[in-house]
Design a protein around this motif. Structure first.
Motif, PDB file in Angstrom:
ATOM      1  N   TYR A  65      24.130 -17.705 -29.124  1.00  0.00           N
ATOM      2  CA  TYR A  65      24.004 -16.264 -28.915  1.00  0.00           C
ATOM      3  C   TYR A  65      22.532 -15.898 -29.041  1.00  0.00           C
ATOM      4  O   TYR A  65      21.702 -16.727 -29.442  1.00  0.00           O
ATOM      5  N   ASN A  97      28.769 -15.673 -27.320  1.00  0.00           N
ATOM      6  CA  ASN A  97      28.533 -14.565 -26.401  1.00  0.00           C
ATOM      7  C   ASN A  97      28.575 -15.117 -24.985  1.00  0.00           C
ATOM      8  O   ASN A  97      27.650 -15.809 -24.546  1.00  0.00           O
ATOM      9  N   TYR A 100      25.546 -14.293 -22.633  1.00  0.00           N
ATOM     10  CA  TYR A 100      24.332 -15.042 -22.968  1.00  0.00           C
ATOM     11  C   TYR A 100      24.487 -16.511 -22.572  1.00  0.00           C
ATOM     12  O   TYR A 100      23.560 -17.115 -22.015  1.00  0.00           O
TER      13      TYR A 100
END
Length: 237
Positions: A65, A97, A100
């Motif tokens: 992340y 994430n 990302y």
């Protein structure tokens, strides 16, 4: 106020955390620093200073992340690979994430880095895998402690880390690893290039940092300090 009133001591895992807690209002006389620790016997160091070939093998561990900065490292490597340097990076950790994670994958694909950078996901035996590498990288925005930094050190890897959180105190302001200003990809790139050059000369040294890590960040020392602190608090009461 309630925490200060009803707690005898607060245990911070680094001086960086201690300073933050004091800034938030905790009584500085009650905040004690006790580092996290690992069992050195679970980590096998590299048999020689570094692998014999001239390839520089980098590793980065941690949840994927923004706060961990994997994309920064990927971008820093791009021009070096273009210059023909034999640098390879493996990234370990689960995605925290998806957006990302996708941006990292897209960058790797669009910049023809697939033969140099691999995302390995989560593994349960990172302690056995680390010694395959030459250097471990930490690009985090803020590490309260940074256990992976200790894992790199005790496995015999050179360490490259951002100058945030507890990284400077763990690495003794660069004595046991190289620090770069967070977000400064040019300097990060330069340090990696220098590490690559040292690998070619077989001059990467790590024996001092191994002993330093064993001495200061072993689980035995952590437990002993915790026991001493609890005993002193009980004795005071």
């Amino acid at each position: 106020k309630r925490m200060n009133q009803y707690s005898a001591k607060f245990i911070a895992i680094s001086n960086a955390v201690r300073e933050d807690w004091i800034d938030f209002g905790l009584d500085e006389n009650k905040v004690e620093v006790i580092y996290d620790g690992i069992d050195p016997d679970n980590y096998r160091c590299k048999k020689s200073a570094h692998n014999e070939d001239k390839k520089l093998k980098l590793v980065m561990c941690g949840a994927i992340y923004e706060g961990k900065g994997q994309l920064d490292l990927v971008k820093a490597l791009d021009p070096l690979v273009d210059q023909g340097m034999e640098i390879y990076l493996d990234i370990y950790g689960n995605s925290a994430n998806d957006r990302y994670f996708g941006s990292i994958c897209d960058y790797i694909a669009s910049h023809n880095l697939v033969n140099h950078i691999a995302i390995k996901g989560h593994v349960d035996n990172i302690n056995e895998i680390l010694r395959q590498y030459d250097a471990g990288v930490v690009c985090s925005k803020a590490e309260g402690f940074g256990l992976v930094t200790i894992e790199y050190m005790i496995s015999g890897l050179s360490v490259i880390a951002s100058n945030t959180g507890a990284n400077p105190e763990i690495l003794q302001d660069g004595r046991y690893g190289r620090l770069y200003p967070l977000g400064n990809l040019d300097l990060l790139r330069r340090i990696i290039a220098e590490t690559y050059g040292e690998k070619e000369k077989k001059s990467l040294a790590n024996n001092d940092q191994i002993e330093y890590a064993k001495e200061n960040f072993s689980i035995e020392k952590t437990v002993r300090k915790l026991a001493d602190l609890y005993t002193s608090v009980i004795g005071d009461k």
